[in-house]
Structure formats: structure tokens, C-alpha cells
Design a protein around this motif. Structure first.
Motif, PDB file in Angstrom:
ATOM      1  N   VAL A 164      39.221  25.451  49.862  1.00 31.35           N
ATOM      2  CA  VAL A 164      37.841  25.253  50.249  1.00 31.35           C
ATOM      3  C   VAL A 164      37.443  23.920  49.938  1.00 31.35           C
ATOM      4  O   VAL A 164      37.364  23.191  48.986  1.00 31.35           O
ATOM      5  CB  VAL A 164      36.975  26.165  49.297  1.00 31.35           C
ATOM      6  N   ASP A 165      36.906  23.168  51.093  1.00 33.19           N
ATOM      7  CA  ASP A 165      36.442  21.805  51.199  1.00 33.19           C
ATOM      8  C   ASP A 165      37.674  20.815  50.442  1.00 33.19           C
ATOM      9  O   ASP A 165      37.354  20.066  49.799  1.00 33.19           O
ATOM     10  CB  ASP A 165      35.267  21.661  50.363  1.00 33.19           C
ATOM     11  N   GLY A 166      38.973  21.371  51.076  1.00 32.55           N
ATOM     12  CA  GLY A 166      39.835  20.532  50.455  1.00 32.55           C
ATOM     13  C   GLY A 166      40.435  20.711  48.933  1.00 32.55           C
ATOM     14  O   GLY A 166      41.549  20.371  48.660  1.00 32.55           O
ATOM     15  N   LEU A 167      39.834  21.860  48.259  1.00 35.12           N
ATOM     16  CA  LEU A 167      40.335  21.941  47.054  1.00 35.12           C
ATOM     17  C   LEU A 167      41.309  23.171  46.913  1.00 35.12           C
ATOM     18  O   LEU A 167      40.990  24.188  47.619  1.00 35.12           O
ATOM     19  CB  LEU A 167      39.045  22.347  46.219  1.00 35.12           C
ATOM     20  N   ASP A 168      42.212  22.997  46.008  1.00 36.19           N
ATOM     21  CA  ASP A 168      43.000  24.154  45.888  1.00 36.19           C
ATOM     22  C   ASP A 168      42.374  25.453  45.420  1.00 36.19           C
ATOM     23  O   ASP A 168      41.971  25.006  44.140  1.00 36.19           O
ATOM     24  CB  ASP A 168      44.372  23.853  45.236  1.00 36.19           C
ATOM     25  N   ALA A 169      42.475  26.532  45.955  1.00 35.54           N
ATOM     26  CA  ALA A 169      41.881  27.564  44.957  1.00 35.54           C
ATOM     27  C   ALA A 169      42.683  28.780  45.387  1.00 35.54           C
ATOM     28  O   ALA A 169      43.678  28.916  45.992  1.00 35.54           O
ATOM     29  CB  ALA A 169      40.320  27.676  45.599  1.00 35.54           C
ATOM     30  N   LEU A 170      42.091  30.067  44.646  1.00 34.16           N
ATOM     31  CA  LEU A 170      42.887  31.384  44.871  1.00 34.16           C
ATOM     32  C   LEU A 170      41.898  32.298  45.559  1.00 34.16           C
ATOM     33  O   LEU A 170      40.719  32.245  45.101  1.00 34.16           O
ATOM     34  CB  LEU A 170      43.393  31.818  43.664  1.00 34.16           C
ATOM     35  N   PHE A 171      42.271  33.249  46.412  1.00 34.80           N
ATOM     36  CA  PHE A 171      41.394  34.312  46.947  1.00 34.80           C
ATOM     37  C   PHE A 171      41.817  35.663  46.229  1.00 34.80           C
ATOM     38  O   PHE A 171      42.966  36.051  46.421  1.00 34.80           O
ATOM     39  CB  PHE A 171      41.444  34.285  48.505  1.00 34.80           C
ATOM     40  N   LEU A 172      40.894  36.318  45.581  1.00 33.35           N
ATOM     41  CA  LEU A 172      41.251  37.448  44.849  1.00 33.35           C
ATOM     42  C   LEU A 172      40.942  38.749  45.688  1.00 33.35           C
ATOM     43  O   LEU A 172      39.844  39.031  46.198  1.00 33.35           O
ATOM     44  CB  LEU A 172      40.526  37.550  43.805  1.00 33.35           C
ATOM     45  N   GLY A 173      41.959  39.456  45.731  1.00 33.69           N
ATOM     46  CA  GLY A 173      41.730  40.931  46.492  1.00 33.69           C
ATOM     47  C   GLY A 173      42.642  41.225  47.515  1.00 33.69           C
ATOM     48  O   GLY A 173      43.480  40.604  47.931  1.00 33.69           O
ATOM     49  N   PRO A 174      42.834  42.675  47.901  1.00 41.99           N
ATOM     50  CA  PRO A 174      42.075  43.798  47.154  1.00 41.99           C
ATOM     51  C   PRO A 174      42.468  44.201  45.948  1.00 41.99           C
ATOM     52  O   PRO A 174      43.638  43.931  45.647  1.00 41.99           O
ATOM     53  CB  PRO A 174      41.975  44.667  48.363  1.00 41.99           C
ATOM     54  N   ILE A 175      41.379  44.712  45.056  1.00 34.40           N
ATOM     55  CA  ILE A 175      41.751  45.206  43.753  1.00 34.40           C
ATOM     56  C   ILE A 175      41.685  46.956  44.367  1.00 34.40           C
ATOM     57  O   ILE A 175      40.761  47.331  44.851  1.00 34.40           O
ATOM     58  CB  ILE A 175      40.763  44.932  43.016  1.00 34.40           C
ATOM     59  N   ALA A 176      42.702  47.669  43.961  1.00 38.18           N
ATOM     60  CA  ALA A 176      43.017  48.817  44.315  1.00 38.18           C
ATOM     61  C   ALA A 176      43.382  49.590  42.845  1.00 38.18           C
ATOM     62  O   ALA A 176      44.130  49.119  42.440  1.00 38.18           O
ATOM     63  CB  ALA A 176      43.779  49.215  45.272  1.00 38.18           C
ATOM     64  N   VAL A 177      42.460  50.642  42.741  1.00 36.62           N
ATOM     65  CA  VAL A 177      42.759  51.765  41.449  1.00 36.62           C
ATOM     66  C   VAL A 177      43.020  52.949  42.024  1.00 36.62           C
ATOM     67  O   VAL A 177      42.217  53.514  42.784  1.00 36.62           O
ATOM     68  CB  VAL A 177      41.875  51.506  40.361  1.00 36.62           C
ATOM     69  N   ALA A 178      44.149  53.693  41.664  1.00 38.32           N
ATOM     70  CA  ALA A 178      44.211  55.132  41.902  1.00 38.32           C
ATOM     71  C   ALA A 178      42.874  55.911  41.586  1.00 38.32           C
ATOM     72  O   ALA A 178      42.361  55.673  40.431  1.00 38.32           O
ATOM     73  CB  ALA A 178      45.282  56.087  41.288  1.00 38.32           C
ATOM     74  N   GLN A 179      42.369  56.961  42.491  1.00 38.81           N
ATOM     75  CA  GLN A 179      41.048  57.411  42.306  1.00 38.81           C
ATOM     76  C   GLN A 179      40.843  58.180  40.808  1.00 38.81           C
ATOM     77  O   GLN A 179      40.088  58.182  40.374  1.00 38.81           O
ATOM     78  CB  GLN A 179      40.839  58.619  43.509  1.00 38.81           C
ATOM     79  N   ASP A 180      42.164  58.744  40.567  1.00 40.38           N
ATOM     80  CA  ASP A 180      42.085  59.589  39.327  1.00 40.38           C
ATOM     81  C   ASP A 180      42.075  58.849  38.033  1.00 40.38           C
ATOM     82  O   ASP A 180      42.197  59.473  36.954  1.00 40.38           O
ATOM     83  CB  ASP A 180      43.197  60.793  39.520  1.00 40.38           C
ATOM     84  N   THR A 181      42.101  57.647  38.092  1.00 37.99           N
ATOM     85  CA  THR A 181      42.256  56.681  36.861  1.00 37.99           C
ATOM     86  C   THR A 181      41.072  55.468  36.955  1.00 37.99           C
ATOM     87  O   THR A 181      40.921  55.176  35.994  1.00 37.99           O
ATOM     88  CB  THR A 181      43.653  55.933  36.806  1.00 37.99           C
ATOM     89  N   ARG A 182      40.278  55.745  37.957  1.00 44.48           N
ATOM     90  CA  ARG A 182      39.132  54.664  37.738  1.00 44.48           C
ATOM     91  C   ARG A 182      38.147  55.225  36.747  1.00 44.48           C
ATOM     92  O   ARG A 182      38.254  55.863  36.062  1.00 44.48           O
ATOM     93  CB  ARG A 182      38.154  55.020  39.160  1.00 44.48           C
TER      94      ARG A 182
END
Length: 163
Positions: free
Chosen positions: A73-91
Motif C-alpha cells: 500500500v503506497d509502496g509499503l509492505d503489508a498483509l491483507f487479512l481474510g477471509p476468516i471462516a469458522v464452522a457454523q456449529d462452532t461460532r
């Protein structure tokens, strides 16, 4: 992927392995459906490389997954997070929060400028994410949902691109 496994409650978080990939993809598809491919965040993930990925398992069953993607982003090293997925029965069991925590630990260990995501401000602000109104994505996104967690740099301005 240098993060050590994390034990939390009755589940275990560890780095995703190549053998986990298909199961993780199925978990993400179950959580978000095919509509996820229309999202702007997918435009970044299509061309970025996975920097790190984590899975949560309980009694051998994958119940959560998250990935970090290498971006700039604007020449800066970064990380993009996602997607986060969690099984419906353990949310609501803290699995998502622990997966985010594993990602933030990885980002700190790498010393990147920060972590970018498109997500729910009330959920992600508790981890220190802040609005990033000057970051542009390669497609439409609600600017209130574009968020930045500074690691070594305040929120940048400019276009987020795959690194």
C-alpha cells in the motif's frame, strides 16, 4: 510460516499445510458461498500470494481458517487479512478471535507496515484496527469497512496491490 501452534479452549490453531488447503477452501465456501467471488477483496487475493495461513482444529476436524496475503500500500509492505471462516456449529466460541490473533502475531514477527482488511468495524476495532479512508482497493468497497492495523506505520494512502 513461523508461528507456533496455539492451544486455546478445546481447539488448536496451527499453520495451514498444503494438505489442509482443500478442506480450508470448503470451509470458506460453506461460510461465504459463491458470492464471495464478486467481492473486491477477492480481486486482491486473485493476484496476491499467500504469506501465511492458519487453521483451527478440534478433535481433528477443521473448524476455522484464515489467510494473510502479501500486498503493498503506497509502496509499503503489508498483509491483507481474510477471509476468516469458522464452522457454523462452532461460532461464538472465540475461534475467529484466536485466528485473528495468530495473524497479528505473524504480522508483528514479519515487521510489516500493517495489516489491511475489509470487515466489520465493531468486530475488528477490538484488535486495534482503525478506519483507513485513504486506502483504495481495486474495486468498490465500503470505505467504512476498509481497516488498517498499524505494525510499523500509520495508515497509508494509496492503492492496495498484490506484492
Amino acid at each position: 510460516m513461523s508461528a507456533a501452534p496455539v492451544l486455546s479452549n478445546s481447539f488448536r490453531i496451527a499453520s495451514e499445510t498444503p494438505a489442509d488447503r482443500e478442506e480450508a477452501e470448503a470451509l470458506v465456501m460453506a461460510a461465504f458461498g459463491p458470492g464471495r467471488f464478486a467481492k473486491t477483496a477477492e480481486r486482491i487475493r486473485e493476484s496476491a500470494r499467500i504469506a501465511a495461513a492458519f487453521v483451527a482444529r478440534e478433535n481433528g476436524r477443521m473448524i476455522g481458517s484464515v489467510r494473510l496475503w502479501s500486498i503493498t500500500v503506497d509502496g509499503l509492505d503489508a498483509l491483507f487479512l481474510g477471509p476468516i471462516a469458522v464452522a457454523q456449529d462452532t461460532r461464538r466460541g472465540g475461534i475467529g478471535a484466536d485466528l485473528v490473533g495468530a495473524c497479528l502475531g505473524e504480522a508483528q514477527a514479519r515487521g510489516v507496515a500493517g495489516v489491511l482488511l475489509v470487515g466489520d468495524p465493531p468486530y475488528f476495532s477490538r484488535f486495534g484496527f482503525q478506519p483507513a479512508p485513504d486506502v483504495r482497493l481495486p474495486g468498490p468497497a465500503d470505505p467504512q469497512r476498509v481497516m488498517w492495523l498499524p505494525i510499523t506505520s500509520a495508515a497509508p494512502s494509496g492503492l492496495a496491490l498484490a506484492a
